[in-house]
Design a protein around this motif. Sequence first.
Motif, PDB file in Angstrom:
ATOM      1  N   LEU A  22     -10.765 -43.334   2.306  1.00 16.44           N
ATOM      2  CA  LEU A  22     -10.897 -44.235   3.438  1.00 16.44           C
ATOM      3  C   LEU A  22     -11.393 -43.563   4.691  1.00 16.44           C
ATOM      4  O   LEU A  22     -12.077 -44.161   5.500  1.00 16.44           O
ATOM      5  N   SER A  23     -11.035 -42.310   4.864  1.00 17.44           N
ATOM      6  CA  SER A  23     -11.326 -41.708   6.162  1.00 17.44           C
ATOM      7  C   SER A  23     -12.702 -41.049   6.206  1.00 17.44           C
ATOM      8  O   SER A  23     -13.142 -40.614   7.241  1.00 17.44           O
TER       9      SER A  23
ATOM     10  N   THR B 107     -16.413 -40.543   6.712  1.00 17.02           N
ATOM     11  CA  THR B 107     -17.534 -41.230   7.357  1.00 17.02           C
ATOM     12  C   THR B 107     -18.830 -40.498   7.105  1.00 17.02           C
ATOM     13  O   THR B 107     -19.901 -41.078   7.160  1.00 17.02           O
TER      14      THR B 107
ATOM     15  N   GLU C 147     -15.735 -48.828  11.025  1.00 16.83           N
ATOM     16  CA  GLU C 147     -14.898 -47.873  10.304  1.00 16.83           C
ATOM     17  C   GLU C 147     -13.499 -47.836  10.896  1.00 16.83           C
ATOM     18  O   GLU C 147     -12.515 -47.779  10.184  1.00 16.83           O
TER      19      GLU C 147
ATOM     20  N   ARG D  56      -7.309 -51.013   7.153  1.00 17.77           N
ATOM     21  CA  ARG D  56      -7.463 -49.928   6.191  1.00 17.77           C
ATOM     22  C   ARG D  56      -6.124 -49.587   5.554  1.00 17.77           C
ATOM     23  O   ARG D  56      -5.966 -49.643   4.358  1.00 17.77           O
ATOM     24  N   TYR D  57      -5.177 -49.261   6.384  1.00 10.94           N
ATOM     25  CA  TYR D  57      -3.863 -48.889   5.872  1.00 10.94           C
ATOM     26  C   TYR D  57      -2.911 -50.058   6.063  1.00 10.94           C
ATOM     27  O   TYR D  57      -2.957 -50.758   7.050  1.00 10.94           O
TER      28      TYR D  57
ATOM     29  N   SER E 291       4.150 -42.264   6.218  1.00 14.92           N
ATOM     30  CA  SER E 291       5.406 -42.972   5.955  1.00 14.92           C
ATOM     31  C   SER E 291       6.538 -42.353   6.776  1.00 14.92           C
ATOM     32  O   SER E 291       6.389 -41.261   7.334  1.00 14.92           O
TER      33      SER E 291
ATOM     34  N   ARG F  65     -11.529 -25.648   5.934  1.00 16.43           N
ATOM     35  CA  ARG F  65     -10.787 -25.651   7.195  1.00 16.43           C
ATOM     36  C   ARG F  65     -10.168 -27.011   7.479  1.00 16.43           C
ATOM     37  O   ARG F  65      -9.017 -27.114   7.896  1.00 16.43           O
TER      38      ARG F  65
ATOM     39  N   LYS G 101      -1.562 -30.590  10.444  1.00 19.47           N
ATOM     40  CA  LYS G 101      -1.261 -31.719  11.333  1.00 19.47           C
ATOM     41  C   LYS G 101      -0.081 -32.517  10.783  1.00 19.47           C
ATOM     42  O   LYS G 101       0.766 -32.979  11.541  1.00 19.47           O
TER      43      LYS G 101
END
Lengths: 337, 369, 324
Positions: B16-17, B19, B109, B114-115, B174, B273, B281
């Motif tokens: 999904l992420s 691009t 986008e 999306r989620y 979550s 990376r 993160k």
Amino acid sequence: MARKILFQDAIREALDQEMARDPSVIVMGEDVVGGTGAPGEMDAWGGVLGVTKGLYGKYGNRIMDTPISESAFVGAAVGAATCGMRPVVELMFIDFMGVCFDQIYNQAAKFRYMFGGKAQTPVVVRTMIGAGFRAAAQHSQCLYPMFTHVPGLKVVVPSSPYDAKGLLIQAIRDNDPVIFCEHKALYAMEGEVPEESYTIPFGEANVVREGKDVTVVALGRMVGFATKVADDLAKGGISCEVIDPRTTSPFDEDTVLESVENTGRLVVVDEASPRCGMAADIAALVAQKGFSFLEAPIEMVTAPHTPVPFNGVLEDLYIPGPAKIEAAIRKVKGYKG
Amino acid sequence: MSASDIRPITMPKWGLSMTEGKVVAWLVDEGRTINVGDELLDIETEKIANTFEALDAGVLRRKVADVDASLPIGALLGVLAPASVSDADVDAYIAEFQANYVPPAVEEEASGPRYEFLDVHGYRLRYTRTGEGTQIYVLVHGFGGDLDNWLFNIDALAAVGTVYALDLPGHGESTKAVTAGSVQALAEDLCAFLTSLELSGVHLVGHSLGGAICLAAALAHPKLVGALSLLAPAGLGPEINAQYLADFVAGESRRDMKPVLQQLVADPELVNRTMIDAILKYKRLDGVGRALTAIAAGFVAGGKQSVALRGRLGELAIPAQVIWGAEDRIIPASHAAGLPAGVTATVLPGVGHLVQMEAASDVNRLLKG
Amino acid sequence: MSVALSVEDLLEAYRTMRTIREFEDRLHVEFAKGGIPGFVHLYAGEEASATGVCMNLNDHDHIASNHRGHGHSIAKGVDVHGMMAEIFGKRTGTCRGKGGSMHIADFDRGMMGANGIVGGGPPLVCGAALAHKLRGTGGVAVAFFGDGASNQGTTFESMNLASVWKLPVVFVAENNGYAEATASKFSVACGDIATRAAAFGMPGVTVDGHDFFAVFEAMRIATERARRGDGPSLIECKLDRYYGHFEGDNQNYRGPDEVKNLRANKDCLQRFAKALTGDHGIAAESLAAIDRDVLALIEDAVAQALAAPNPEPADLLTDVYIKY
């Protein structure tokens, strides 16, 4: 896709979440509430930066307007920190350090060491840095090297909304005094920031972009400039690794040295003055510990050794912008020993 | 032969992420005859580098994308066509494609639904739903992972069914405060997730710890599960790289994490990376350290796996398979040996623990059955 | 006197004053022998001030001190052995030998630190008071400073801030007549430092700093006001020091026989002892017994300090953030 917010909102969110989490976190500074004692709305302004707007309504007397007496209120924050509070004090412009420096560098910075490890001073001084706003010589400086020089202080220079939130939460939870330098040109920068609380450890550089030809170390607003230049140069076949140290003290030597070991070339970009600044410090570090890696002389891209001028034409010349960064990268790349 | 036989090779969308992707290397030369599934080029995304395999057959007539170019999804990478198509037609096709190509709008986008989130057992669980088919896949990541671990699988499976992927408690986006970290408790959470969505008879796909959770779920609630695919699962033997788990929990810096994460794959170059940054993160979020510690304690003790489900595989009355990478350095592929007759086992050579990413096409084929 | 002190309290006050005196007199000797490194600023002669103030405080209250801080520390309950070792720079010292005479601190006793910067303490005390106020502890914080620091901007700013925020602070100006060598008659533009309180909207009072009872009573009133939440006060104690600004100061700026006359006629300890044995009917032998105890205590503190180890070389890099 992660939520995007502004740099200034990332800072407010960090303050908000930490004040909610820990009742010992307090905030003080000039106009941070925005109108104590004035006839209008109390929580109207949230400071000259607007960053603290809304916190008074939630936390009441844990956020305090101060008289314009930086020695007293920065000192009070330091004193409160030694007595179990976690104050976040706003020094509106870093240029004002002159009227409270003793409380920071002689008092806060020294206590843990001078008192044999028996004192903790978990104070955060949030302060605005940087040129570009036609704010002239006394409201535009990047004086973080002066704080970096003082043992016992930790110095943070965030370059993105994500880093701003995580580094500020880390600063608040840290048991040492932290100088948190916010570049005024970054407040309107937008970026992905998790809604949850998180911390970014100090002394952990961010490799913003990987590359193999030239290492570019940049701080604060300069990180964006360096990354833009690196993206442009990549199209022409020059591959730059951009490193943002994120904190000047502690400083992540290893990441810089490892990168220079791979690239053999170093450009350091620093908006501060050139003498005894971060550029000189990082260049000296690499010259001392990474001399054998170097295939070209180190280039330093800094402001000139002048006060910050008011006139826009002059100030734009003063700022180490993309053109100067690009020239420096091309110079080290083209160097033929 | 005509221009209608020309097939574009375009930048894939992995997850999904994603691009854009960066062309790392072409693996074939112009003029080569390509079959479906042949490795065409290496592409690096925000998450991981991967090899892109041909979706069509034909002769590779033109490499359009240069190495190191970063291109949005759908951008033209190359052109396949039979040898009989003229160079002029190929050139014309490329010109027309480029003239008409519009990169996906960034706003689109960012704003789309999306989620999704679902409240289960006091947790707010993030998940995605992709595809329309009646066959339901539910993908369950492993320790420290999240639903993006399936970014090379979701779209492929969505071609044949409806694909759900979720973040387990303590993971991804979550809820981080894990109230019960045992495999049994997480299996109950998973089943409650299925029940809330009114799903049953699903094909549960679990990776690593997620494999043990899926197996435990299938044993506890047989009606919910119609098929089971376990990828390098926990629960089938005592051996596990407990040091990996400890180092994953303890690691604070890029430098700490890189060698740890490289153990997940056979080819260490795959760990880039941005993949490390994404995990850092996640690990920096409040509560993650505690969650991971609690969950690790739920399936590993004294350097060994403490959840033993191998003996219960025989109870399964549904199609079940185990897929393992031969080079797995987290849970050894030897656990794929000696399974009951009803459970098929596939061990993929040259692949590590993160088998669904490192051998995506093979895994997708096996999952599609 | 509105609050009667018990005999036990009075003997405790006497013990504190005597301890400070013996401590400082002994340091004068030890410094002259060359055993003490760096700068030492002695408090002898001013004992009634620190003692009268700190008798109103408990361990939870805070004080910030200045370069002449031994008396404040002892009066606030800081361990004498630890202090002595610290002044000798030993590892067993209050600050493990890393602070010295000018930086003795003990947060367990509410002692926020002596301070080498004139005027360094008042802002810090505002912070301690703010912590008390926000937490509703009823605690107070005291800034001890001299006539020199009374002219510092930090002191003015802090008095203003304490008043604006209604902080439980007591500002104690110990006016011993000299800022280093310069007379306060020259350097303080107003006659009494206490009159400056009016400019910051707080009560101010000047008391005879040689008189324990006068100091105690002024502080009692100021402390009650602070604990009630009514804000800060300023107390000026006029007093005298017996030694120089620092040890080694030849004091040629002082008048002939000035100190000799002070010791003979104004000594706070003699005056307090006289009051105890007179008005309060305490036997002279009780005081003599305390004198013997204190003498033994200081003797032991010096002996232990001399015998104690120096810090280890590795101590150089501890207690500060270091990752370079």
